[in-house]
Design a protein around this motif. Structure first.
Motif, PDB file in Angstrom:
ATOM      1  N   ARG A   1     -13.506   0.485  -0.719  1.00 38.55           N
ATOM      2  CA  ARG A   1     -14.197  -0.546  -1.493  1.00 38.55           C
ATOM      3  C   ARG A   1     -15.104   0.123  -2.521  1.00 38.55           C
ATOM      4  N   THR A   2     -15.411  -0.599  -3.569  1.00 37.05           N
ATOM      5  CA  THR A   2     -16.223  -0.032  -4.644  1.00 37.05           C
ATOM      6  C   THR A   2     -17.565   0.444  -4.102  1.00 37.05           C
ATOM      7  N   PRO A   3     -17.873   1.739  -4.209  1.00 39.20           N
ATOM      8  CA  PRO A   3     -19.170   2.226  -3.720  1.00 39.20           C
ATOM      9  C   PRO A   3     -20.283   1.842  -4.685  1.00 39.20           C
ATOM     10  N   ASN A   4     -21.492   1.973  -4.239  1.00 34.83           N
ATOM     11  CA  ASN A   4     -22.627   1.749  -5.127  1.00 34.83           C
ATOM     12  C   ASN A   4     -22.899   2.993  -5.953  1.00 34.83           C
ATOM     13  N   ALA A   5     -23.306   2.792  -7.192  1.00 35.75           N
ATOM     14  CA  ALA A   5     -23.734   3.917  -8.014  1.00 35.75           C
ATOM     15  C   ALA A   5     -24.918   4.585  -7.321  1.00 35.75           C
ATOM     16  N   GLY A   6     -24.862   5.908  -7.226  1.00 37.44           N
ATOM     17  CA  GLY A   6     -25.925   6.652  -6.564  1.00 37.44           C
ATOM     18  C   GLY A   6     -25.645   6.979  -5.119  1.00 37.44           C
ATOM     19  N   ASP A   7     -24.581   6.382  -4.522  1.00 38.49           N
ATOM     20  CA  ASP A   7     -24.212   6.736  -3.151  1.00 38.49           C
ATOM     21  C   ASP A   7     -23.717   8.177  -3.108  1.00 38.49           C
ATOM     22  N   TYR A   8     -23.843   8.803  -1.937  1.00 37.73           N
ATOM     23  CA  TYR A   8     -23.391  10.186  -1.764  1.00 37.73           C
ATOM     24  C   TYR A   8     -21.871  10.282  -1.878  1.00 37.73           C
ATOM     25  N   CYS A   9     -21.393  11.378  -2.467  1.00 38.61           N
ATOM     26  CA  CYS A   9     -19.960  11.678  -2.505  1.00 38.61           C
ATOM     27  C   CYS A   9     -19.782  13.186  -2.375  1.00 38.61           C
ATOM     28  N   ALA A  10     -18.603  13.604  -1.909  1.00 39.05           N
ATOM     29  CA  ALA A  10     -18.387  15.020  -1.616  1.00 39.05           C
ATOM     30  C   ALA A  10     -17.403  15.704  -2.554  1.00 39.05           C
ATOM     31  N   ASP A  11     -16.522  14.926  -3.201  1.00 39.35           N
ATOM     32  CA  ASP A  11     -15.459  15.525  -4.014  1.00 39.35           C
ATOM     33  C   ASP A  11     -15.870  15.553  -5.486  1.00 39.35           C
TER      34      ASP A  11
ATOM     35  N   TRP B   1     -22.155   9.110  -6.800  1.00 36.00           N
ATOM     36  CA  TRP B   1     -21.265   8.328  -7.657  1.00 36.00           C
ATOM     37  C   TRP B   1     -22.012   7.861  -8.902  1.00 36.00           C
ATOM     38  N   ARG B   2     -21.408   8.120 -10.075  1.00 39.71           N
ATOM     39  CA  ARG B   2     -21.971   7.670 -11.354  1.00 39.71           C
ATOM     40  C   ARG B   2     -20.962   6.712 -11.984  1.00 39.71           C
TER      41      ARG B   2
END
Length: 221
Positions: free
Chosen positions: A177-187, A212-213
């Protein structure tokens, strides 16, 4: 054991049983008559920690992104100018609460979007060319697939309404699902596209510096 030995003078004298230098400590005899013997033992303080009676174990919820855990107050100080954070789970990213860090502090936007109509969904997922006149604005989810009824297809709205369905990005590294901008991501560098302009759910997010941006997607009008 006490042994009586007769001395030369005819008097009984005690003789050592041979257990020398061993302090057995107090001994209790089992009142039940089963011959069991319980020895007193001094138990030291055991360090059992503070885990609690339920044995609960705290688990790490995973790395946190750079955004506050909740929507910050407008004007509150922040240390990363340019950081954008969104909050909520509306499939339309533009309809989620939004905070942006500026040199003057947080600016906050709370969009006033009409709620999605999920009350008239067909029991089975509609086909891509199925019509839905009289149901414009309906939004339905079938597992990971989302379908909406619209009559806006790349130009002025009008004409026959049809179902438009979208699925999550094909790359399995993208959130379903669409993540929130600013949530953590690893890739780092991964870009994930979601939704469609016809339903207002379009979104493109790229993993940059561990978060996420979002990037605006121009839609035809």
């Amino acid at each position: 054991m006490l042994v009586l030995a007769w001395g030369c003078d005819g008097e009984a004298a005690p003789e050592d049983s041979g257990r020398v230098g061993m302090d057995a400590g107090p001994v209790e005899t089992d009142a039940g008559g089963d011959g069991g013997v319980t020895e007193d033992a001094e138990v030291g303080d055991a360090d059992v920690g503070d885990g609690g009676a339920d044995g609960g174990v705290e688990t790490d919820a995973g790395p946190a992104g750079p955004c506050p855990g909740a929507l910050p107050s407008a004007g509150a100080s922040c240390g990363m100018p340019g950081l954008v954070c969104t909050y909520g789970d509306d499939p339309r990213l533009a309809c989620r609460d939004r905070a942006e860090c500026t040199d003057a502090g947080w600016t906050v936007e709370m969009p006033d979007c009409a709620p999605l109509d999920m009350s008239a969904c067909p029991p089975e997922m509609p086909g891509a060319v199925d019509t839905c006149d009289g149901m414009v604005g309906a939004y339905c989810e079938y597992g990971e697939t989302a379908c909406g009824c619209t009559n806006c297809f790349g130009g002025p709205c009008g004409g026959t309404a049809m179902w438009d369905c979208t699925m999550p990005p094909p790359d399995s590294r993208c959130p379903r699902r669409t993540p929130n901008a600013g949530d953590y991501c690893a890739d780092e560098g991964l870009t994930c596209d979601y939704g469609t302009c016809t339903l207002g759910t379009q979104a493109s997010l790229t993993c940059t510096d561990g978060a996420w941006r979002s990037t605006d997607i121009p839609c035809p009008v």
